[in-house]
Design an enzyme around this catalytic site. Structure first.
Site, PDB file in Angstrom:
ATOM      1  N   TRP A  86     -16.748 -17.884   8.390  1.00  0.00           N
ATOM      2  CA  TRP A  86     -18.096 -17.297   8.380  1.00  0.00           C
ATOM      3  C   TRP A  86     -18.201 -16.046   9.234  1.00  0.00           C
ATOM      4  CZ3 TRP A  86     -16.754 -22.193   9.955  1.00  0.00           C
ATOM      5  CH2 TRP A  86     -16.716 -22.424  11.330  1.00  0.00           C
ATOM      6  N   LYS A  87     -17.370 -15.945  10.270  1.00  0.00           N
ATOM      7  CA  LYS A  87     -17.406 -14.755  11.128  1.00  0.00           C
ATOM      8  C   LYS A  87     -16.868 -13.538  10.370  1.00  0.00           C
ATOM      9  CE  LYS A  87     -16.973 -17.420  15.402  1.00  0.00           C
ATOM     10  NZ  LYS A  87     -16.192 -17.673  16.636  1.00  0.00           N
ATOM     11  N   GLY A 141       0.897  -3.219  15.880  1.00  0.00           N
ATOM     12  CA  GLY A 141       1.714  -2.051  15.581  1.00  0.00           C
ATOM     13  C   GLY A 141       3.149  -2.166  16.058  1.00  0.00           C
ATOM     14  N   ASP A 198      -4.456  -2.543  12.047  1.00  0.00           N
ATOM     15  CA  ASP A 198      -4.803  -2.206  10.663  1.00  0.00           C
ATOM     16  C   ASP A 198      -4.944  -3.522   9.914  1.00  0.00           C
ATOM     17  OD1 ASP A 198      -5.036  -1.353   8.078  1.00  0.00           O
ATOM     18  OD2 ASP A 198      -3.121  -0.309   7.986  1.00  0.00           O
ATOM     19  N   MET A 199      -6.175  -3.919   9.666  1.00  0.00           N
ATOM     20  CA  MET A 199      -6.359  -5.229   9.048  1.00  0.00           C
ATOM     21  C   MET A 199      -7.501  -5.222   8.050  1.00  0.00           C
ATOM     22  SD  MET A 199      -8.221  -7.517  11.982  1.00  0.00           S
ATOM     23  CE  MET A 199      -9.994  -7.411  12.230  1.00  0.00           C
ATOM     24  N   HIS A 227       0.822  -1.203   0.000  1.00  0.00           N
ATOM     25  CA  HIS A 227       0.000   0.000   0.000  1.00  0.00           C
ATOM     26  C   HIS A 227       0.863   1.264   0.000  1.00  0.00           C
ATOM     27  CE1 HIS A 227      -2.789  -3.114   1.095  1.00  0.00           C
ATOM     28  NE2 HIS A 227      -3.791  -2.291   0.897  1.00  0.00           N
ATOM     29  N   VAL A 258      -1.706   0.196  17.053  1.00  0.00           N
ATOM     30  CA  VAL A 258      -2.422   0.443  15.796  1.00  0.00           C
ATOM     31  C   VAL A 258      -2.786  -0.890  15.146  1.00  0.00           C
ATOM     32  CG1 VAL A 258      -2.401   1.553  13.535  1.00  0.00           C
ATOM     33  CG2 VAL A 258      -1.161   2.606  15.444  1.00  0.00           C
TER      34      VAL A 258
END
Length: 349
Positions: free
Chosen positions: A240-241, A319, A188-189, A59, A186
């Site tokens: 499924w979750k 993080g 971030d997923m 990213h 942090v």
């Protein structure tokens, strides 16, 4: 003429080290070439470079050529910015006007922080914007201003709902950040096991995924990036979750922003005009910040005390590895795909 002289160290056959300063100056030049103001070029360059510094090439630098292609195809309007469309006290709706995702997300993060400083809690819901690149960028920005943050975005459909064959859900990245003196927490997923940018990062490195990341064209779970990328059907976290969580996040971001859902984004030529939420809680309103630091450390110490399954491995809080990667890359330079870097240099020349 801009000087693209490169002093790098080969790390592997397809990687080289680039310094932070070299990458940032190259990207500033590139974005100025494509018509951005100096201020916006600096913001974009710094954001892409910092993501790469933190080891999130997927990213960071890897996304720059795609970003430029979106500009060339006029999917991204370089002179457009997010504007306030509706105010509701500590909550606001903004329209991104198809402007650059990084610029819009930075502006809306700062507005959510300002609302939180005024009201204790502030939320900006943004519609009609573009990819924000690394979501953790904005969580960390909020933490540096003393705000707890919860942020999320929807995406194009790239995951099948659990039990389904065709992609109908986005991997809808979810960010939570908590300020901390010894290093911000942090999370971030993506709601897929691997973000598709990360899968492509493995492909560029010629590596398999460490765990299955999606289905191949024969409907089998695979660790091969090339096979997963054929149809882009990611594996939801928690099976499924994760499927249910992705749908709920899409519902929330669509309702709060009055913007496009993943189903609407699916009908567009590219992944554009997405919806995002920026929620900030100011710690200025709490009088027990020292107690909060102690409680965070208590949780972290208890987690760190777990015995690793494999000798030599470490246990991390969200993080923590990013901080280690940043320190290492500041010292040694940032490992970058030679192919990607060459594309960036060609665009900037």
């Amino acid at each position: 003429m801009f000087n693209f002289k490169t002093t790098t160290t080969t790390m592997a056959s397809n990687l080289k080290n680039i310094s932070f300063e070299e990458m940032q100056s190259t990207l500033v030049h590139l974005f100025l070439k494509y018509g951005f103001t100096q201020e916006k070029a600096q913001l974009l360059a710094r954001t892409y470079t910092e993501s790469t510094l933190d080891g999130v090439n997927s990213h960071g630098i890897n996304r720059v050529p795609l970003f430029i292609s979106y500009i060339e195809q006029e999917f991204i309007q370089i002179n457009a910015e997010a504007e306030k469309a509706e105010g509701m006290g500590s909550m606001e709706r903004w329209d991104g006007n198809l402007g650059p995702g990084i610029i819009n997300a930075t502006k809306c993060t700062d507005r959510a922080i300002a609302l939180a400083k005024e009201h204790g809690m502030g939320m900006v819901a943004l519609r009609n914007t573009n990819h924000w690149m690394r979501g953790g960028t904005y969580g960390r920005r909020a933490a540096e201003q003393g705000c707890i943050a919860i942020m999320f975005t929807n995406t194009q459909p790239n995951m099948p709902p659990w039990g389904g064959k065709d992609s109908r859900l986005g991997n809808n990245p979810f960010i939570v950040s908590i300020p901390r003196k010894k290093g911000h927490v942090v999370l971030d997923m993506a709601i897929s096991q691997f973000a598709f940018g990360k899968i492509n990062d493995y492909k560029l490195k010629g590596q398999q995924l460490p765990f299955p990341g999606g289905w191949d064209d024969e409907d089998q779970l695979s660790t091969y990036p090339e096979k997963i990328l054929v149809k882009e059907r990611g594996l939801p976290i928690g099976y499924w979750k994760g499927s249910a969580l992705s749908m709920i996040l899409d519902m929330l971001v669509t309702l709060l922003s009055a913007g496009n859902s993943t189903s609407k984004i699916a009908g567009k030529e590219k992944e554009i005009a997405i919806s995002q939420v920026f929620l900030c809680i100011s710690q200025d309103y709490f009088r027990d910040t020292d107690v909060q630091e102690r409680l965070l450390q208590e949780i972290i110490d208890f987690t760190h005390s777990s015995t690793p399954m494999k000798e030599g491995q470490n246990i991390y809080y969200p993080g923590e590895r990013t901080l280690e990667t940043r320190a290492r890359n500041q010292k040694n330079g940032m490992p970058v795909s030679i192919e990607v870097w060459q594309k960036v240099l060609e665009l900037a020349s």
